[in-house]
Design a protein around this motif. Structure first.
Motif, PDB file in Angstrom:
ATOM      1  N   GLY A 194     -24.679 -59.147 -46.950  1.00  0.00           N
ATOM      2  CA  GLY A 194     -25.540 -60.199 -47.580  1.00  0.00           C
ATOM      3  C   GLY A 194     -25.233 -61.662 -47.638  1.00  0.00           C
ATOM      4  N   LYS A 195     -23.789 -61.741 -47.374  1.00  0.00           N
ATOM      5  CA  LYS A 195     -23.533 -62.984 -47.393  1.00  0.00           C
ATOM      6  C   LYS A 195     -23.827 -63.991 -46.158  1.00  0.00           C
ATOM      7  N   ARG A 196     -24.321 -63.409 -45.142  1.00  0.00           N
ATOM      8  CA  ARG A 196     -25.135 -64.156 -43.917  1.00  0.00           C
ATOM      9  C   ARG A 196     -26.693 -63.842 -43.890  1.00  0.00           C
ATOM     10  N   ASP A 197     -27.282 -64.933 -43.911  1.00  0.00           N
ATOM     11  CA  ASP A 197     -28.693 -64.687 -43.879  1.00  0.00           C
ATOM     12  C   ASP A 197     -29.355 -65.366 -42.635  1.00  0.00           C
ATOM     13  N   HIS A 198     -28.594 -65.400 -41.457  1.00  0.00           N
ATOM     14  CA  HIS A 198     -29.062 -65.678 -40.297  1.00  0.00           C
ATOM     15  C   HIS A 198     -29.982 -64.488 -39.933  1.00  0.00           C
ATOM     16  N   PRO A 199     -31.020 -64.842 -39.095  1.00  0.00           N
ATOM     17  CA  PRO A 199     -31.958 -63.929 -38.562  1.00  0.00           C
ATOM     18  C   PRO A 199     -31.294 -63.002 -37.633  1.00  0.00           C
ATOM     19  N   SER A 200     -30.010 -63.047 -37.001  1.00  0.00           N
ATOM     20  CA  SER A 200     -29.601 -61.971 -36.365  1.00  0.00           C
ATOM     21  C   SER A 200     -29.000 -61.025 -37.259  1.00  0.00           C
ATOM     22  N   ASN A 201     -28.858 -61.367 -38.521  1.00  0.00           N
ATOM     23  CA  ASN A 201     -27.886 -60.514 -39.470  1.00  0.00           C
ATOM     24  C   ASN A 201     -29.244 -59.882 -40.381  1.00  0.00           C
ATOM     25  N   ILE A 202     -30.014 -60.439 -40.694  1.00  0.00           N
ATOM     26  CA  ILE A 202     -30.992 -59.842 -41.795  1.00  0.00           C
ATOM     27  C   ILE A 202     -32.171 -59.755 -41.554  1.00  0.00           C
ATOM     28  N   TYR A 203     -33.241 -59.009 -41.952  1.00  0.00           N
ATOM     29  CA  TYR A 203     -34.567 -59.065 -41.528  1.00  0.00           C
ATOM     30  C   TYR A 203     -35.524 -60.273 -42.035  1.00  0.00           C
TER      31      TYR A 203
END
Length: 260
Positions: A194-203
Motif C-alpha cells: 500500500g505504499k505505492r498508489d500508482h494505478p498499476s499497483n492499486i485498484y
C-alpha cells in the motif's frame, strides 16, 4: 333427478379441488425451499458487508425470508396431509397459517423495496465515515475485515476513490508505516504494497467501492423483494382455494345431515 345431478357435480368439483390443492401445496412446499434458500444466500454470500451498513433493514429482510421459508415448508407438508384427510379443523389451521405467512413475506418484500430506495443515500453518508474512522482501529476488527474483503472482492479502493484514504485515521497513524492506502487496495497483495498508489499497483475504479457495493446490495434487495411478494401472492391464491374447499366440505356435511 336434478338434485342427484347437482350432488354429483358438487362431488366432482370437490375431488378436482382436492387434487388441485394437493398440487398447489407441493409447489408451495418447493417455493418455501426457494424462499429459505434466498434468505440464507443473502446472509452467507458476502454477509460480512452487513457491518458496513448503518441500518439493519437488509439483514432483517433476509431473516424474515428465512423464517417465512421455514414456516412455508412445514405448512406446505401439513397442508398436503390436511387435504388428503379432508380434516376441516386442520384445513382451517392451514388457512390461518397461509394468511400469517402471507403477511410475513409481504413485510419482507416491502422492507426490501423501501430500503432499496434509501440504499444509495445511506452508503454515501455512512460508508466513507466507516472506512476512514474505523478501519484498523481497536475493537473494530470485523469492520476492518469487511473493508479488506470489500476492496478485494469488488476490485476497488476507497469509498469514492483511493484518495479517500488520505483522511483515514489509520493512514495518518504510525501503524500505517507510511502506507498511502491499505494493502487490500493492491491488485496483488504483498507486505506493505500500500505504499505505492500508482494505478498499476492499486485498484482505481470510477465511483469507488460505494458504486460497487450499492449495485451488489440493490441486486440482492430486488431478489428478496421479488421472491417475497411473488410467493406471498401465490399463497393468497392458495388461501382462496383452501377457503372454498373448506366451504364445500361443510356444505357436504350439512347435506348428509339433512338426508339423515
Amino acid at each position: 333427478m336434478g338434485n342427484l345431478y347437482k350432488d354429483e357435480q358438487d362431488d366432482w368439483i370437490t375431488v378436482c379441488l382436492k387434487y388441485l390443492l394437493f398440487i398447489f401445496n407441493f409447489l408451495f412446499w418447493m417455493g418455501g425451499g426457494v424462499v429459505l434458500g434466498v434468505g440464507i444466500w443473502t446472509l452467507v454470500d458476502k454477509g460480512e458487508y452487513l457491518s458496513l451498513l448503518a441500518s439493519s433493514t437488509f439483514a432483517v429482510s433476509a431473516y424474515i425470508l428465512i423464517l417465512a421459508g421455514g414456516l412455508v415448508m412445514v405448512t406446505g407438508f401439513l397442508g398436503c396431509c390436511a387435504v388428503i384427510r379432508e380434516q376441516k379443523s386442520c384445513l382451517s389451521t392451514y388457512f390461518s397459517c397461509l394468511l400469517l405467512i402471507f403477511l410475513i413475506e409481504l413485510v419482507a418484500g416491502v422492507l426490501a423495496y423501501v430500503y432499496y430506495q434509501a440504499l444509495s443515500e445511506e452508503l454515501k453518508q455512512h460508508l466513507s465515515k466507516t472506512m476512514t474512522e474505523n478501519y484498523a482501529q481497536p475493537g473494530k476488527e470485523s469492520i476492518t475485515q469487511s473493508v479488506d474483503r470489500l476492496q478485494q472482492d469488488f476490485k476497488c479502493c476507497g469509498s469514492n476513490n483511493s484518495f479517500d484514504w488520505t483522511h483515514s485515521v489509520y493512514i495518518m497513524s504510525p501503524e500505517a508505516e507510511r502506507r498511502l492506502v491499505p494493502d487490500s487496495c493492491c491488485k496483488t497483495i504483498t507486505p506493505q504494497c500500500g505504499k505505492r498508489d500508482h494505478p498499476s499497483n492499486i485498484y482505481k475504479v470510477e465511483g469507488g467501492c460505494i458504486t460497487k457495493l450499492e449495485q451488489f446490495l440493490a441486486d440482492h434487495l430486488l431478489i428478496i423483494g421479488a421472491v417475497g411478494i411473488g410467493v406471498a401472492c401465490l399463497q393468497l391464491v392458495g388461501a382462496v382455494l383452501t377457503a372454498y374447499f373448506i366451504y364445500l366440505l361443510y356444505k357436504e356435511e350439512e347435506e348428509d345431515f339433512s338426508d339423515v
